[in-house]
Design an enzyme around this catalytic site. Structure first.
Site, PDB file in Angstrom:
ATOM      1  N   HIS A  40       0.910  -0.868   0.333  1.00 47.34           N
ATOM      2  CA  HIS A  40      -0.204   0.057  -0.164  1.00 47.34           C
ATOM      3  C   HIS A  40       0.386   1.113   0.000  1.00 47.34           C
ATOM      4  CE1 HIS A  40      -3.505  -2.874   0.487  1.00 47.34           C
ATOM      5  NE2 HIS A  40      -3.260  -3.012   1.929  1.00 47.34           N
ATOM      6  N   THR A  41       0.495   2.049   0.275  1.00 50.64           N
ATOM      7  CA  THR A  41       1.558   3.335   0.187  1.00 50.64           C
ATOM      8  C   THR A  41       2.447   3.344   1.238  1.00 50.64           C
ATOM      9  OG1 THR A  41      -0.875   4.774   0.323  1.00 50.64           O
ATOM     10  CG2 THR A  41       1.003   6.302   0.723  1.00 50.64           C
ATOM     11  N   GLN A  42       3.219   4.061   0.783  1.00 45.49           N
ATOM     12  CA  GLN A  42       4.560   3.659   1.441  1.00 45.49           C
ATOM     13  C   GLN A  42       4.509   5.101   1.933  1.00 45.49           C
ATOM     14  OE1 GLN A  42       6.524  -0.012   1.002  1.00 45.49           O
ATOM     15  NE2 GLN A  42       5.451  -0.241   0.550  1.00 45.49           N
TER      16      GLN A  42
END
Lengths: 275, 282
Positions: A40-42
């Site tokens: 997911h968003t890192q």
């Protein structure tokens, strides 16, 4: 060493020597989606910097500048990071602006449905603490799925039933706390001491004394936004202040602080200098 | 009823030999028995009004409203089974929210009506379900101006300048035609007065009818008309209904909202006065 996720847990055979020009090592075949680790968003992309909040006599104020940065680039200079929710709540968001836009859309949809239902059910509209609790649950649930909503959010408002102000903080980890003065991110280091100092000067350390007036609160926020503009490289000298009282929400036009940069003449060690 | 189903009325998935769907027609009967709902498109906005017949004196004042909000700018009034109305309202809110999510814009009244009608129509296709026992007035103001639609139990929907559904709709429609015939059109504020007048008139005529109907069969309704007129003079009967009105206009910020209580009270007063005047003439 091959760091591509598709090659995780698959060390090279001892006989193989690493050759970055060999596609077998440098560009491993993408594994089928179901074998890939979920990512997911890192990191946030377009970000807003710190936001501030302070309680005063009869209300609460939030402040945020109008900048959305793309990394260190000052990319968007007319972004409103204060958002009213219903008649008596405002949220201010730092962090990823696309997550914030999504959040606004979700919250607006919820409030719209509540509004529609209130005609037939005549229930009281959502209080600031209802909205805050919703956000806290959402942020914690999302971080537990390793897919955080990449924001630190301040919720400020007036609770009509209890006839008192509300100010709370929630961030991408699901961390929550409440205090009469709040600041996110860099502001927690730079502005929070100034806010506390001003707050405690009148209210005392226990907060039981008289609260500052609306004018005093505006002044201390103006001061903090100026200091942040001097110190925070991701900030901009153009900001708004939202005020919530029992009479409702007012979000100011964008304004700027007067700044002095004369001292910069004598600074040495940064930028192009001849000596 | 001229032709009772003779076996073709057991399922909505079976036509009668002459091509009718009896269950849908029976659903219309449920609508015809319900308190009237009126929609009126004015020059500067739109009004929904219902006469809520009160079956008990123990009910909380203003409870069990029959007009619902669908979105900020759209409302709907139903005539028929209240629970069906609630369900359809919930579905309509979902559709409106879904439209916003997809297109990031408010749904138009026509598109919303189209979606609701599709849902209603689906309940006329399967033997396992019964059709909706309601007619729905969808009213709102969108980028095309004030719009009014009526969705019937069959799933068919038409746009109207004014519409009335429920018991006494024929009377109300005649009145609405008179209102719309006024030169220069009618404003929302005038519209509120007119709708209050026709609803109060109908209610004082129909409220006792509803009570007497519940005691007798539909076949005796002619007798009841006579009875009703007598009962109008019973003071208690005047309290057996509540007027409910919403609008979308400049004054409400183009949002669907209840007509302000003071304006509604004023409209009711005027309606009552006009009604009593009319009776004295009789």
């Amino acid at each position: 060493m091959n760091h591509h996720p598709a090659a995780w847990g698959r060390p090279l055979p001892a006989s193989a020597s690493f050759d970055m020009y060999n596609p077998q090592f440098s560009a491993p075949k993408a594994a089928p989606a179901h074998q890939m680790p979920v990512a997911h968003t890192q990191q946030p992309l377009v970000t807003g910097t710190s936001v501030l909040g302070i309680k005063f006599d009869g209300g609460v104020m939030l402040a945020a500048d109008n900048l959305a940065s793309y990394g260190s680039l000052a990319r968007f200079k007319d972004i409103e990071r204060l958002h009213p929710l219903g008649p008596h709540t405002v949220i201010a968001a730092a962090g990823d602006m696309s997550d914030f836009q999504w959040l606004k859309k979700e919250l607006n949809a919820i409030l719209r449905e509540e509004q529609a239902l209130s005609l037939t059910d005549s229930h009281p509209s959502l209080s600031p603490s209802n909205i805050y609790d919703f956000l806290a649950n959402l942020f914690y649930a999302r971080r537990s799925k390793m897919n955080p909503v990449w924001n630190a959010v301040l919720v400020g408002g007036w609770d009509r039933v209890k006839a008192e102000t509300f100010l709370g903080y929630v961030d991408l980890l699901g961390t929550t706390y409440s205090a009469p003065t709040l600041a996110t991110g860099f502001g927690a280091h730079i502005a929070q001491p100034l806010l506390r100092e001003a707050f405690e000067a009148k209210a005392g350390t226990d907060g039981k004394g008289p609260l500052m007036t609306q004018q005093e609160a505006t002044a201390v926020l103006d001061d903090c936004m100026k200091v942040l503009f001097y110190r925070d490289a991701r900030s901009m000298n153009k900001y708004q202040i939202a005020t919530v009282t029992k009479d409702g929400v007012v979000i100011s036009d964008s304004k700027s602080s007067e700044t002095q940069w004369g001292f910069a003449e004598d600074l040495r060690g940064y930028g192009a200098q001849t000596q | 009823m001229s032709s009772i189903g003779t076996g073709y009325d057991l399922s909505v998935s079976t036509y009668s030999p002459d091509g009718r769907l009896f269950q849908v027609e029976y659903a219309n009967k449920a609508v015809e028995a319900a308190g009237v709902a009126v929609g009126l498109r004015c020059t500067d906005g739109i009004i929904l009004g219902v006469e809520r017949l009160l079956h008990s004196k123990l009910l909380v004042k203003g409870a069990n409203r029959r007009i619902q909000s669908v979105d900020e700018h759209i409302g709907m009034a139903t005539a028929g089974l209240l629970a069906d109305g609630k369900h359809l309202g919930s579905r309509a809110r979902d559709e409106a929210a879904n439209f916003r999510e997809t297109y990031n814009a408010p749904v138009t009244v026509q598109v919303l009506s189209d979606r609701i009608s599709g849902y209603v129509q689906a309940y006329t296709c399967y033997g396992s379900v019964r059709p909706f026992g309601i007619s729905t007035l969808v009213a709102g103001a969108d980028k095309t101006g004030p719009r009014l639609f009526c969705i019937e139990p069959s799933g068919v929907f038409y746009g109207y300048r004014a519409c009335a559904v429920g018991k006494g709709r024929a009377l109300a429609r005649t009145e609405l035609e008179k209102v719309l015939a006024k030169e220069g059109g009618v404003s929302v504020r005038e519209g509120v007065m007119e709708v209050a007048r026709m609803l109060s008139g109908l209610a004082s005529y129909l409220a006792p009818l509803a009570i007497s109907l519940s005691r007798s069969t539909a076949v005796e309704s002619v007798k009841n008309d006579v009875l009703a007129i007598h009962l109008v003079h019973d003071d208690n009967q005047d309290k057996a209904f509540e007027l409910e009105m919403t609008w979308v206009c400049e004054e409400s910020g183009m949002k669907h909202a209840a007509v302000p209580a003071d304006l509604l009270a004023e409209a009711e007063e005027k309606a009552k006065a006009a009604l009593e005047e009319g009776m004295e003439e009789d």
